[in-house]
Scaffold this active site. Sequence first.
Site, PDB file in Angstrom:
ATOM      1  N   CYS A 526       0.843  -1.187   0.000  1.00 37.20           N
ATOM      2  CA  CYS A 526       0.000   0.000   0.000  1.00 37.20           C
ATOM      3  C   CYS A 526       0.885   1.247   0.000  1.00 37.20           C
ATOM      4  CB  CYS A 526      -0.864   0.036   1.258  1.00 37.20           C
ATOM      5  SG  CYS A 526      -1.867  -1.441   1.434  1.00 37.20           S
ATOM      6  N   HIS A 704      16.974  -4.778  -9.335  1.00 37.56           N
ATOM      7  CA  HIS A 704      15.810  -5.378  -8.680  1.00 37.56           C
ATOM      8  C   HIS A 704      16.084  -6.783  -8.182  1.00 37.56           C
ATOM      9  CE1 HIS A 704      14.232  -2.157 -11.217  1.00 37.56           C
ATOM     10  NE2 HIS A 704      13.432  -1.958 -10.190  1.00 37.56           N
TER      11      HIS A 704
END
Length: 767
Positions: A526, A704
């Site tokens: 979130c 990443h």
Amino acid sequence: MRTHNLGYPRIGSKRELKKASELYWSGSSSAQDLLDTGKKLRQQHWELQKDAGLDLVPCNDFSFYDQVLDTSLMVGAVPERYKALKDKLPQLDLLFAMARGYQKDGHDVTAMEMTKWFDTNYHYIVPEFTVKQEFHLFSTKVIDEFNEAIALGIPAKPVLLGPITYLLLGKEKENGFHRLSLLDRLLPVYLQVLEKLTEAGAEYVQLDEPYLSLDLDDEERKAYLKVYRAIKERFPHLKVILASYFECYGNNLSTVLQLPVHTLHLDLVRCSSQLSDILSTGIADQHTHLSLGVVDGRNIWKNDYTQSLSLISKAIDKLGAGRLWIAPSCSLLHSPADLDLETDEAYLKKEIKQWMAFAKQKVQEVVALKKLAQGGSPELLKENVQAIKNRNTSSLIHNPAVKSRVALIASGDDQRHSSFTVRKSKQQAALDLPAYPTTTIGSFPQTKEVRSQRAKWKKGELSEKEYEAFLEQETADSIHWQEEIGIDVLVHGEFERNDMVEYFGEQLDGFAFSQNGWVQSYGSRCVKPPIIYGDVSRPHPMTLRWTSFAQSLTTKWVKGMLTGPVTILQWSFVRNDQPRSETCNQIALAIRDEVVDLEKAGIKVIQIDEPAIREGLPLRHENWASYLDWAVCAFRIAASGVKDDTQIHTHMCYSEFNDIIEHIAAMDADVITIECSRSQMELLDAFATFKYPNDIGPGVYDIHSPRVPSTEEMVSLLRKASAVIPAAQLWVNPDCGLKTRAWPETKAALEAMVSAARSVREAVPVA
Ligand code: GLN
Ligand code: ZN
């Protein structure tokens, strides 16, 4: 007249779903615990909407991960690599395996790809299709949740992602076919689902087809006619609510008006003009109902009832109230849950809070608008008019000095003094960098220790002095280590920053932060976007302290690190009382002042990050040019206050840039570092045809993953790059910031990167 909602945030007002999912993933709770949390949240959200007075409440808007992935499970589109898991795992675990990959019990399968949902910051799991793709009803979640809602006495309306948008959101995993050609195989499964829903007693079904907000070709439009006619033929009594949002129907409107649906939903926040367009067609003589999406599902401001009521009354005049629904503009998935939880004035001042509405309040607004349109509850209107007036005239919002400065932006303010060629030679004289200069993107590992020291300082468990001493030590260590391995342009490491937008927002006037204003980004992740409520200005320098400190430790150049105006705008909730471009210019001027202050303090290389510039692109191609004009201009305003020999960098990542490469060039940064390695330097294709004029560092390794790339790999990428970009323009750097990495792999990778740069310096000398 009736009211409905298109979708409710699923994570829970206190992020209950996030917490429960993560507990389950870590093995600390059972599947039953997680299922129970889901069930409880659904019940809470349904009851809250019903009690507020909505006539129809959405169901199946809940998901344990993502509604597109749920749809893939519904139609049995489970890629081949999960076959063994499909036979073995419960559906909940299969869903998570597809979303997150699965490495357990001898299985090692990668996750499905994830990408942004239209122009939002929500990410969906991209469906994968093959030539021989088969579909079959696999997950009955939509039917189960409808039954669950009915049992609770909820006036429930199942929500489904429409079949055409579902197919178009996916990707062909093999050559030689278009995914839309799968429609004939997919449609029967949808019909089967609708059959089961009608059997279970569903009177209404909402089908989301937001692809209708994009540019479509004739084939795609024809597909819409085919699907919705087939549904009508098979279920003449089922009331289909067709929903698209985030844009006008535009040139798809004539197709849309031919679709035999019960109700057509309009996003009147993004496109209020389409109401008149539609009312002026023959729609009044047909039977179609309209759903008026007047309450903004994408922002946090209180609805302006006067404005909404004027739209509603236009529609009443033409169609009569009986053919109208009042609704939010889109699913409330993109809104934070509940403003009532914002009780700490240190975050949100009372005055600002009273201008706002989160999901729960937006549902109340929808109901209030119906009452008002029917002539009731005049006190609600009075209150609303007062709040809107209060906001419009508040001294918290309006800063005349900022407004007049923006008004006075002159044509030269977005231009450097000299052309890039002139700047480049002055910068070379001033900076004296080697060929293939090496640098990094800004952040270094945000270790557990960095985060815990910051948390302690925020809680008051660590004094300002102790925290500063800690940050000084981290910064000094990073500078010395970069010197040691031989990086050419150093960074301070961003140890003092929590988040690249929040850090600036917290220091700028015109920004506020909520305590609980979380919005789902993907899965359990979130974000809590800053709220830009007023004119933006910079009361004091923001980065000078740490950049100057770092520069004082070394004779090499330290690069100042700023977030650009477009990215700050894009990752915040923004004002709706002025154009985005206006707010962006205000931020640009604040960043410009910071750039100039850094220059004055002796910083000669300054990076202004714009990773979000592409995601701000409008959904329809026809609107791209005007967006790119103001976005590029705002960046240039931020960058152009400095002398020729100060070197401006920018950085971009997260998306494909090939189709806007000319606009990126128009930003006129002296150097751009850009994400590139994951696509094996696909980006470089763009340079084969477009001659990028300034310097460029195509990332040579993917940050990443913890994997350490070899020197040889990076040398080979650099060779590839120098085949299409003159060596004199090339920089050597990773793909993005290193804050999510740990130190050991970061050190190993950067050492290898420096040695790659050295070896090309010798092998491919710059002409
Ligand atoms: N300077 C930022 C960092 O290195 C850039 C982050 C980003 O591009 N998202 O963390
Ligand atoms: Zn990046």
